[in-house]
Design an enzyme around this catalytic site. Structure first.
Site, PDB file in Angstrom:
ATOM      1  N   HIS A  81      -0.417   7.578  -0.063  1.00 29.52           N
ATOM      2  CA  HIS A  81      -1.675   7.253  -0.739  1.00 29.52           C
ATOM      3  C   HIS A  81      -1.642   7.534  -2.237  1.00 29.52           C
ATOM      4  O   HIS A  81      -1.941   6.672  -3.040  1.00 29.52           O
ATOM      5  CB  HIS A  81      -2.825   8.039  -0.090  1.00 29.52           C
ATOM      6  N   GLU A 115      -5.835  14.828   6.395  1.00 28.99           N
ATOM      7  CA  GLU A 115      -6.148  13.663   5.567  1.00 28.99           C
ATOM      8  C   GLU A 115      -5.933  13.932   4.079  1.00 28.99           C
ATOM      9  O   GLU A 115      -6.869  13.933   3.291  1.00 28.99           O
ATOM     10  CB  GLU A 115      -7.578  13.167   5.825  1.00 28.99           C
ATOM     11  N   HIS A 118      -5.347  13.258   0.304  1.00 29.73           N
ATOM     12  CA  HIS A 118      -5.593  12.124  -0.599  1.00 29.73           C
ATOM     13  C   HIS A 118      -5.050  12.441  -1.991  1.00 29.73           C
ATOM     14  O   HIS A 118      -3.877  12.327  -2.245  1.00 29.73           O
ATOM     15  CB  HIS A 118      -7.073  11.771  -0.613  1.00 29.73           C
ATOM     16  N   GLU A 175      -9.217  15.936   2.959  1.00 32.93           N
ATOM     17  CA  GLU A 175     -10.570  15.482   3.272  1.00 32.93           C
ATOM     18  C   GLU A 175     -11.215  16.285   4.404  1.00 32.93           C
ATOM     19  O   GLU A 175     -12.431  16.245   4.585  1.00 32.93           O
ATOM     20  CB  GLU A 175     -10.567  13.979   3.610  1.00 32.93           C
TER      21      GLU A 175
END
Length: 275
Positions: free
Chosen positions: A209, A249, A251, A266
């Site tokens: 990402h 998660e 990011h 997250e």
């Protein structure tokens, strides 16, 4: 590597972007409409739908971030309306702040006192995503399957990617070229000033990402799909992979002055990875 996690906000507030500014670590809480410092300060943006996303050090030494939900960019103390949904953001080579407008196929430039200019990227439906600065501005075209380059006067060059439907997202200028990641193809890439592109495979299913370039010519990458962080050397080899836990998660990420890395998770925390 030592990994330390710091809880930020509630479990559903979603730390998303992270930046080191003046020795302080800042993060955006995308689902809460809040930006926060790790030291404990929370700044409510007073707009439940603000969706603060990417945050970076500005040319004025304060954090600047995008608000994709209510079409604004700004700092913890002021914000400015922009004509579209902003996402990526960076300090430009011209002492201004540059950002992508995902839904209008434009880049925006704003001075620290709010003077706004927008420039078309020349490709329709390309969905400009992240942005970084070297001598020019470099940005990913997530739906255009390309890397874009814009001068500070608005002249654009587009470089198609070798892999079809790669879905480029994160991008970071560094020594020897500009690193980027392809979330759909599961690859990292690097483009040089003459437009030469190399692609490097990442672990299967990793869904990279964000990326941040390092001084040794390599980079760190968040592997959102694998709940991990990876480090690549200057040749594009994965030399380290650090698990961040199921459901983390990861990011946004940021490089600190001591070479350590901060990652926004997250699930409700910010992780610090130290050698």
């Amino acid at each position: 590597m030592a990994v330390t996690e710091f809880t930020v906000g509630g479990p559903n507030e979603g730390p998303y972007g992270v930046a080191v500014v003046g020795g302080e670590v800042w993060t955006t809480l995308v689902h809460a409409g809040v930006v926060a410092r790790l030291s404990g300060e929370r700044i409510d943006l007073e707009a439940a739908n603000a969706r603060p996303c990417v945050i970076v050090p500005g040319p004025d030494g304060v954090p600047w971030f995008t608000r994709s939900g209510d079409n604004r960019v700004g700092t913890p103390k002021q914000s400015f309306e922009v004509p579209g949904s902003p996402y990526g953001i960076c300090a430009g080579p011209d002492d201004a702040v540059w950002f992508t407008l995902m839904d209008t196929d434009h880049l925006g430039r704003i001075t620290v006192d709010g003077e706004l200019t927008t420039y078309p990227i020349g490709t329709s439906g390309a969905f400009p995503s992240m942005i970084t600065a070297a001598d020019d501005l470099w940005f990913t075209l997530n739906q255009g399957n390309a890397i874009g380059r814009m001068t500070t006067s608005g002249e654009v060059t587009t470089y198609p990617l070798p892999t079809d439907a790669a879905g480029p997202v994160g991008i970071s200028a560094g020594a020897g070229g500009v690193w980027f990641v392809e979330i759909l193809a599961g690859q990292a890439g690097r483009i040089t000033a003459d437009g030469t592109i190399e692609e490097f495979p990442l672990p299967a299913g990793s869904k990279p990402h964000a990326v941040v370039a390092t001084d040794d010519g390599g980079c760190w990458i968040t592997l959102w799909g694998a709940a991990a962080l990876a480090r690549l050397d200057a040749a594009g080899n994965v030399i380290e992979q650090i698990g961040l836990g199921t459901g983390s998660e990861p990011h946004g990420l940021a490089l600190d002055t001591d070479g350590s890395v901060w990652v926004a998770l997250e699930r409700g925390s910010v992780a610090h990875i130290q050698p």
